[in-house]
Design an enzyme around this catalytic site. Structure first.
Site: not given
Ligand code: NAD
Ligand code: TYD
Length: 329
Positions: A13, A34, A92, A116-118, A141, A145, A239, A263
Site C-alpha cells: 500500500g 495494526t 478485516t 492474491t494468487d493464493e 488467510y 481473501k 524457497n 506449515r
Molecule cells: P501488510 O500486512 O504489509 O499491510 C497491511 C496494512 O493493512 C497495514 O498497514 C495494516 O495496518 C492495515 N490494516 C490491517 N487491518 C486493517 C483494518 N481492519 N482496517 C484498516 N487497516 C488495516 O500487507 P501487504 O503485504 O502490503 O498486502 C497488501 C494487500 O496485498 C493485502 O490485501 C494482501 O492480501 C495483498 N497481497 C499481498 C501479497 C504479498 O506478497 N504481500 C501478495 C498478493 C496480494
Molecule cells: P510467505 O512469505 O509467508 O508467503 P506465502 O505464504 O503467502 O506464500 O512464504 C513464502 C514461502 O516461504 C511459503 O512457501 C512458506 C515459506 N516459508 C518458510 O519456509 N519459512 C518461513 O519462516 C516463512 C515465513 C515462509
C-alpha cells in the site's frame, strides 16, 4: 483524482501511495495501524491520513468523502498468523471489504480489490491459474481473501458497483514487514539467526516486485473493466533457492539454514497466467534474481533502523510462538 488507499501504511500500500502521489493524484490513507502498519513507510509522501478500521462504517464514511476511487490493500496478510488465529482475518478481509463496498455503492466510487494468487489454491506442476478458475483456498488467510473477492463480484452484479479485482503473486521489495520469507530470512541472516525453511523447501512461489505489482494495480484502476479479475504474475523460484541466494547476498554462514516442521496445509506451488493484464500493456520491470532481490537485500542492509525496532516486543512473542518449538526440534 482523489483516491482512498486503505492499508496505505503497510508494505505494498505504501508503494502504491508513493506511486499515485508522484503521478499527481491526491491520496487519503485509511489504516488501522495494526502490527503491520507503519507510518514510517509514508514518511515524506504528501497524503491525508485517517486512523481507523475498514470494518467501521463511520471511519470509512470519513475517509471516502470526496474520493473518486477506493483501492483496498487493507488486510490481515500472513498465512502463519492466520493458522494461529483466523478470526481477525474474517473481520478485516471479508467484513472490512464489504464495508468499503457499501461505501462504493453509496458514493459511486470506482473500486479495486487487491487480492492474491493464493485464492486459487496450489497447482500441479505445469499448470497456471486463469482468472475464471475455481477458487480453492487452503489457509484461513486465502479463504478470507476469497470471501472478500466473492463479495466484490456479488456487489458488481447485484448493485452495479464499478469494481475490479487484482490477484497478485508473492510480493517483495523495501518496507516489507519481517515476517514473510524474503525480509525474515534477509534480516535473520544479517543477525546470524537461523533461517527456518518449512519442510523440504521445494515449494514454488512466483515473485513480483512491489513496484511492478503497483503498476499492475494502477493500470486496473485506470483501465480495468467492472466485474473483471486480473492476475499479476511474477518469476517462479523454489524457497530453498531463494534461501541460498539470500545467504550469498548477505555473506551469512550456510549452517544457519534449518529445515523445520512444515506449515499446516502448506500450498506446494502457485503460478499465474497473467496474459490478460499484459494485454492491457503491463510488463514487469524488475527481474527477481538479476536486480530485484539484490537491491532488496541492500535496502535491508542500509535500513537497519527501519527493521531493528520492529523485531522486538510483540514481534518477538509472535516469533517465539511460531518458531521456538520448530527450532528446538
Ligand atoms: P501488510 O500486512 O504489509 O499491510 C497491511 C496494512 O493493512 C497495514 O498497514 C495494516 O495496518 C492495515 N490494516 C490491517 N487491518 C486493517 C483494518 N481492519 N482496517 C484498516 N487497516 C488495516 O500487507 P501487504 O503485504 O502490503 O498486502 C497488501 C494487500 O496485498 C493485502 O490485501 C494482501 O492480501 C495483498 N497481497 C499481498 C501479497 C504479498 O506478497 N504481500 C501478495 C498478493 C496480494
Ligand atoms: P510467505 O512469505 O509467508 O508467503 P506465502 O505464504 O503467502 O506464500 O512464504 C513464502 C514461502 O516461504 C511459503 O512457501 C512458506 C515459506 N516459508 C518458510 O519456509 N519459512 C518461513 O519462516 C516463512 C515465513 C515462509
Amino acid at each position: 483524482m482523489r483516491v482512498l488507499v486503505t492499508g496505505g501504511a503497510g508494505f505494498i500500500g505504501s508503494h502504491f501511495v508513493r506511486r499515485l502521489v508522484a503521478g499527481g493524484d491526491s491520496v487519503v490513507v485509511l489504516d488501522k495501524l495494526t502490527y503491520a502498519g507503519n507510518p514510517a513507510n509514508l514518511e515524506g509522501i504528501e497524503h491525508e491520513f485517517v486512523h481507523g478500521d475498514i470494518a467501521d462504517p463511520v471511519a470509512v464514511a470519513t475517509a471516502t468523502a470526496g474520493c473518486a476511487a477506493i483501492v483496498n490493500f487493507a488486510a490481515e496478510t500472513h498465512v502463519d498468523r492466520s493458522i494461529l488465529g483466523p478470526m481477525e482475518f474474517v473481520h478485516t478481509d471479508v467484513l472490512g471489504t464489504m464495508c468499503l463496498l457499501e461505501a462504493a455503492r453509496e458514493t459511486d466510487a470506482r473500486f479495486v480489490q487487491v487480492s492474491t494468487d493464493e485464492v486459487y489454491g496450489d497447482l500441479e506442476a505445469g499448470g497456471r491459474a486463469q482468472e475464471g478458475d475455481p477458487l480453492r483456498p487452503s489457509s484461513p488467510y486465502s479463504a478470507a481473501k476469497a470471501g472478500g473477492d466473492l463479495q466484490v463480484l456479488a456487489y458488481v452484479r447485484t448493485y452495479g458497483v464499478h469494481a475490479s479485482i487484482t490477484r497478485g503473486a508473492n510480493t517483495y521489495g523495501p518496507n516489507q514487514y519481517p515476517e514473510k520469507l524474503v525480509p525474515l530470512f534477509t534480516t535473520n541472516a544479517m543477525e546470524g539467526e537461523p533461517l527456518p525453511v518449512y519442510g523440504d523447501g521445494k515449494q514454488v512461489r512466483e515473485w513480483l516486485h512491489a513496484e511492478d505489482h503497483c503498476a499492475g494495480i494502477e493500470l486496473v484502476l485506470r483501465e480495468g473493466a467492472p466485474g473483471e479479475v486480473y492476475n499479476v504474475g511474477g518469476e517462479d523460484h523454489e524457497n530453498i533457492e531463494i534461501t541460498h541466494r539470500i545467504l550469498e547476498l548477505t555473506g551469512a554462514d550456510p549452517s544457519l539454514v534449518r529445515h523445520v516442521e512444515d506449515r499446516a496445509g502448506h500450498d506446494r506451488r502457485y503460478a499465474l497466467d497473467d496474459s490478460k493484464l499484459r494485454a492491457l500493456g503491463w510488463q514487469p520491470q524488475h527481474s527477481f534474481g538479476e536486480g530485484g532481490l539484490p537491491a532488496t537485500v541492500d535496502w535491508y542492509r542500509d535500513n537497519r533502523s527501519w527493521w531493528e525496532p520492529i523485531k522486538s516486543g510483540a514481534y518477538r512473542a509472535y516469533y517465539d510462538e511460531q518458531y521456538a518449538n520448530r527450532l528446538k526440534a
